[in-house]
Write an enzyme that holds these catalytic residues in place. Structure first.
Site, PDB file in Angstrom:
ATOM      1  N   GLU A 258     -16.542  90.788  82.328  1.00 24.09           N
ATOM      2  CA  GLU A 258     -17.797  90.263  82.885  1.00 24.09           C
ATOM      3  C   GLU A 258     -18.301  89.018  82.170  1.00 24.09           C
ATOM      4  O   GLU A 258     -18.949  88.159  82.781  1.00 24.09           O
ATOM      5  CB  GLU A 258     -18.882  91.346  82.838  1.00 24.09           C
ATOM      6  CG  GLU A 258     -18.757  92.405  83.911  1.00 24.09           C
ATOM      7  CD  GLU A 258     -17.834  93.543  83.522  1.00 24.09           C
ATOM      8  OE1 GLU A 258     -17.801  94.550  84.251  1.00 24.09           O
ATOM      9  OE2 GLU A 258     -17.134  93.436  82.491  1.00 24.09           O
TER      10      GLU A 258
ATOM     11  N   GLY B  14     -16.461  96.956  86.537  1.00 26.19           N
ATOM     12  CA  GLY B  14     -17.014  98.200  87.050  1.00 26.19           C
ATOM     13  C   GLY B  14     -15.953  99.253  87.285  1.00 26.19           C
ATOM     14  O   GLY B  14     -16.229 100.458  87.175  1.00 26.19           O
TER      15      GLY B  14
ATOM     16  N   GLU C 183     -15.421 100.806  84.011  1.00 27.81           N
ATOM     17  CA  GLU C 183     -16.616 101.590  83.681  1.00 27.81           C
ATOM     18  C   GLU C 183     -16.616 102.926  84.427  1.00 27.81           C
ATOM     19  O   GLU C 183     -17.070 103.947  83.892  1.00 27.81           O
ATOM     20  CB  GLU C 183     -17.876 100.782  84.014  1.00 27.81           C
ATOM     21  CG  GLU C 183     -18.094  99.619  83.038  1.00 27.81           C
ATOM     22  CD  GLU C 183     -19.298  98.772  83.405  1.00 27.81           C
ATOM     23  OE1 GLU C 183     -20.289  98.802  82.658  1.00 27.81           O
ATOM     24  OE2 GLU C 183     -19.242  98.077  84.434  1.00 27.81           O
TER      25      GLU C 183
ATOM     26  N   ALA D  97     -16.274  95.055  90.395  1.00 26.46           N
ATOM     27  CA  ALA D  97     -17.363  95.046  91.365  1.00 26.46           C
ATOM     28  C   ALA D  97     -16.996  94.144  92.534  1.00 26.46           C
ATOM     29  O   ALA D  97     -16.072  93.339  92.460  1.00 26.46           O
ATOM     30  CB  ALA D  97     -18.648  94.552  90.699  1.00 26.46           C
TER      31      ALA D  97
END
Length: 692
Positions: free
Chosen positions: A128, A105, A108, A66
C-alpha cells in the site's frame, strides 16, 4: 452447498467447508467479493457438518488486493472488517490457501485466518505504501505481532513482495504444499488441525514480539534516521511507522483505531491521490487509440546496437538482461573493448551486491557479440542506433543500415531531440523506422519515449511498445517535435533557471527550492553531475553564457571538483564564492539590475512554464493524453511521484491559477510565458489537464 453469489462458491469436502473465490482477473476485494465472502463464512460457520473452513481462489492468484477503482467512492457492500471478524472469530479453524499473490487487503484477509498454507511459487506482501497509503484492514497491527516490529517496518515501508520460503521462516505462512495440489493440501492441513485439536491461532492475540519492543523507542528513531533520504517528501512511510509504534505500545483495538485514523488521513490527501493516479496512468500509457491491442507483433530474437558508449552499452544491457542476444558495433576496437568492459563491470558490481550470481553475469555477457563491422547487423530483427546527436551522422548511419539490414527489421534511433521523419527519409523503408529515446543510465532508468514517425507502421509501434515492457521499461508513445515531450518541457525549466540566476537568485537557491519540491537534485547540481562541458568546445566558446564562462575557467563540474559548486574529495558540494562573483559580474555586463527573488517565484517560474508547455504538447497531439506527459516526467526526470506529474500538479493548483500567473509573468518577462490556447480553454471550462 453451492454458489453463494456469482463470484463465491461453498462446497463440503468431507468435514471441511471449502470457500472458493472466482472474480477474474485478480480476485480483487470488490463489493460482490466481500458480500460473497461474508455470506459464505456465515454459512460455513453455521453448517454443523463442517469442522474446518478453507478459503481458496480460482484463477491465477489468491486475492491480489483491494479494488482500487472503488477508492474515493462511497461505501458499498459489506465492510472488509466484517468479513475478517467472521473469519477470526470462527469457532472452527480457518485456513487461507495461497497461490499467486496475496497482496494488500488480500494478505490482510489471509492474516485473519487462523492458519495459512501456500504453494512455493506464491508471494505475499503489503504494498500500500506505493500508492501513498497504509494497510487499512489490520495489516499494520497483525504483521508486527507475527514478524516483530523491526521486520514489519521494512516490509510496510518498502511494499516489497515476500517469497513463500521467507514467509514460512518468519511465521507468515504455516506450511508449504506442493504446486498444483493446493486444494488437497489445504484440506488435509485443515483436517490435521481438527484431528490434533490445534488452537484457533488469532494473530491479534500474539503479544511476545510486540511486548519485547515496548519501551524501546530507539527502534523507531534509528529506522527513521537510516531511511530519511529514501522517505523524503513522502507521507505514507511515516504513517506506516506510526502504526507499528501503535502496535507495540497500544492494545490491539486501540492500534486498529490509530491505523484507521492514519489511513483516512492518507486516503483524503493529495499524495495518495497522485500515486494512485500514476498507478493507472502507467497502464493507460500502453493503450494506443489507433493501434488495436490485437495488432500482430513482430518476433524480436536478436537486436543490434550501434555505439558502445554510455548509451549504447546501457541499451544493450536491457536486452541482455531480458535474454535477448545483442550484436554491438563500434568504429574503433579501443572504444568497443572499453564499452564491453564497462558492461561486464556493471553486471559484476550487481553480482557483488547479491542481486545476480556470477553465472548470471556470464550468461548475459555470453549473449553479447562485439563487432567492428556494420554488416554483422544484417540478420538482426531490430537495430538501435546510439551515435552522436547529429542529424547528418544519423542519416548517414540509417542509409547504410537500409542497405545492410534485412527487410522486415525495425530500424530505431536513440535520439533525444531530432526529427525522426528526417532520419527515416535516409531509408527506403520509413514505415520500419521509429525513435527509441532511452534515458541515461539506460540500463537503470525506467522511461522509454517511443517516437512515432509520420509513416511508422502500426505493427512496428505495437512491437516496440510490447518489447519495452519485456526489457523492464515504462513506454510512452510520443510524436515528432524538438525534444519530444520530456526534453521539450525541460527546456522551459532550464531557460527560467538560467534567467533567475542573472536576475537575483543563486544556483543553490534554485536547486534548494526544486529539491524541496521533491526532485532528486536541482538543475545546477544536475549540470555539475553531467559535466558543464558536454557539447562545449574551447575553439568555439564565446563567453556568451554563464556556462561558457565557467568552462573557460576550467570549471567542468563534479568530474574536476569545480562547477557551479565546489566539491571535496567525496564529492560533497558547497556554494562557490568564485561562481557567485562570476554571476554578479556577468549580470552587470548584461545590464541586469539584480533583485531579491522569493522561493515562491523560483518555483512558479520553473514549474508553471513546464505545465504550459505540456498543454501545448497536448494541443499539438504530440502526446496522446495528459497522463502520458506525467508518466514521462515521473519515470524520466525525477518528478516526485507524490505530486503526480506536471499535468496533475497543474490541476492540483488549478488551471485558472496557473493561467493567471502565466499572464502576470508574460507582462513582466515577455512571451516566453504566453499561455497555450489549451490552458486557456481548460481554465475557462473547468476541465482537468491530466484527464485530457
Amino acid at each position: 452447498m453451492a454458489a453463494i453469489n456469482k463470484v463465491t462458491d461453498l462446497t463440503l469436502d468431507g468435514d471441511v467447508a471449502v470457500i472458493t473465490l472466482n472474480s477474474p482477473p485478480v480476485n480483487a476485494l470488490s463489493a460482490p467479493v466481500r458480500n460473497g465472502l461474508f455470506d459464505a463464512f456465515t454459512a460455513a460457520v453455521n453448517d454443523p457438518a463442517a469442522r474446518a473452513i478453507v478459503l481458496i481462489c480460482d484463477g491465477r492468484t489468491f486475492i491480489a488486493g483491494a479494488d482500487i477503482s472503488e477508492f474515493g467512492k462511497g461505501p458499498s457492500g459489506k465492510p472488509l472488517q466484517d468479513v475478517q471478524a467472521l473469519m477470526e472469530n470462527s469457532p472452527k479453524p480457518v485456513v487461507a490457501a495461497i497461490h499467486g499473490t496475496a497482496l494488500g487487503g488480500g494478505f490482510e484477509v489471509a492474516l485473519t485466518a487462523h492458519y495459512r498454507v501456500a504453494v512455493p511459487s506464491a508471494k505475499v506482501g503489503l504494498p500500500e505504501v506505493k500508492l501513498g497509503l497504509l494497510p487499512g484492514a489490520g495489516g499494520t497491527q497483525r504483521l508486527p505481532r507475527l514478524v516483530g516490529p523491526e521486520v514489519a517496518l521494512q516490509y510496510l515501508t518498502s511494499g516489497d513482495f515476500i517469497s513463500s520460503d521467507v514467509a514460512l521462516k518468519s511465521g507468515l505462512v504455516d506450511e508449504l504444499v506442493e504446486e498444483g495440489k493446493l486444494r488437497d493440501g489445504a484440506v488435509a492441513f485443515a483436517r490435521k488441525l481438527v484431528a490434533q485439536n490445534r488452537p484457533l491461532k488469532k494473530v491479534r492475540d500474539l503479544q511476545d514480539k510486540v511486548e519485547a519492543a515496548r519501551g524501546k523507542p530507539e527502534i523507531f528513531a534509528d529506522f527513521r534516521k537510516a531511511n530519511a533520504r529514501r522517505f523524503r517528501g513522502f507521507d505514507a512511510p511515516e504513517a506506516n511507522i506510526k502504526c507499528v509504534e501503535a502496535a507495540v505500545n497500544l492494545p490491539f483495538d486501540e492500534g486498529m483505531r490509530e491505523e484507521r485514523r492514519l489511513f483516512e488521513g492518507l486516503m483524503s490527501g493529495s499524495q495518495s491521490a497522485a500515486q494512485r493516479y500514476i498507478f493507472f496512468a502507467e497502464r493507460q500509457a500502453a493503450k494506443i487509440p489507433d493501434v488495436p491491442e490485437d495488432t500482430p507483433v513482430l518476433p524480436i530474437r536478436k537486436v543490434g546496437v550501434i555505439g558502445a558508449g554510455t548509451m549504447g552499452g546501457g541499451i544493450s544491457m536491457n536486452f541482455l538482461s531480458a535474454g535477448i542476444p545483442v550484436t554491438i558495433v563500434e568504429m574503433q576496437k579501443e572504444a568497443l573493448d572499453r564499452g564491453v568492459g564497462i558492461m561486464r563491470k556493471n553486471y559484476e558490481n550487481t553480482a557483488k551486491k547479491g542481486r545476480l550470481t556470477q553465472a548470471d553475469v556470464e550468461k548475459r555477457m555470453g549473449l553479447l557479440t562485439p563487432s567492428l563491422d556494420l554488416n554483422d547487423l544484417a540478420d538482426c530483427d531490430m537495430v538501435i542506433e546510439a551515435v552522436y546527436e547529429n542529424m547528418d551522422i544519423k542519416k548517414e548511419v540509417f542509409a547504410k543500415l537500409d542497405a545492410i539490414v534485412r527487410q522486415g527489421a525495425i530500424l530505431a534511433s536513440n535520439t533525444s531531440y531530432l526529427d525522426v521523419n528526417e532520419i527515416a527519409s535516409a531509408t527506403k523503408r520509413p514505415e520500419w523506422v521509429i525513435g527509441t529515446h532511452f534515458f541515461s543510465p539506460a540500463n537503470v532508468m525506467k522511461l522509454l519515449e517511443i517516437v512515432r514517425g509520420d509513416r511508422t507502421a502500426k505493427d512496428v509501434i505495437a512491437t516496440v511498445m510490447k518489447l519495452s515492457k519485456k526489457i523492464g521499461k515504462a513506454p510512452v508513445l510520443v510524436g515528432v517535435c524538438h525534444g519530444f515531450v520530456g526534453n521539450r518541457m525541460l527546456a522551459q525549466r532550464q531557460r527560467e533557471a538560467n534567467k533567475l540566476v542573472l536576475e537575483g537568485a543563486m544556483p543553490w537557491d534554485i536547486d534548494r527550492v526544486l529539491y524541496d519540491f521533491g526532485f532528486p537534485m536541482g538543475p545546477f547540481a544536475m549540470s555539475d553531475l553531467a559535466g558543464l562541458d558536454i557539447g562545449w568546445s574551447k575553439d568555439t566558446s564565446s563567453s556568451s553564457t554563464l556556462r561558457e564562462v565557467l568552462c573557460e575557467m576550467d570549471r567542468r563540474g563534479q568530474k574536476n571538483g569545480r562547477g557551479f559548486y565546489d566539491y571535496d574529495e567525496k564529492r560533497n558540494a558547497t556554494p562557490s564564492a568564485e561562481v557567485e562573483k562570476v554571476i554578479l559580474d556577468f549580470a552587470k555586463k548584461q545590464g541586469i539590475e539584480r533583485r531579491k527573488i522569493s522561493d515562491e517565484e523560483i518555483l512558479e517560474r520553473c514549474i508553471y512554464p513546464m505545465i504550459n508547455e505540456g498543454a501545448k504538447i497536448l494541443e499539438e497531439g504530440k502526446a496522446i493524453r495528459g497522463s502520458d506527459v506525467d508518466i514521462v516526467w515521473i519515470n524520466g526526470y525525477g518528478w516526485p511521484v507524490y505530486r503526480g506529474g506536471p499535468m496533475f500538479y497543474g490541476d492540483l493548483i488549478g488551471a485558472d491559477k496557473v493561467l493567471a500567473k502565466m499572464k502576470e509573468f508574460q507582462q513582466k518577462h515577455g512571451d516566453d510565458f504566453k499561455p497555450s490556447a489549451l490552458l486557456e480553454k481548460v481554465a475557462a471550462e473547468g476541465k482537468k489537464l491530466h484527464q485530457l
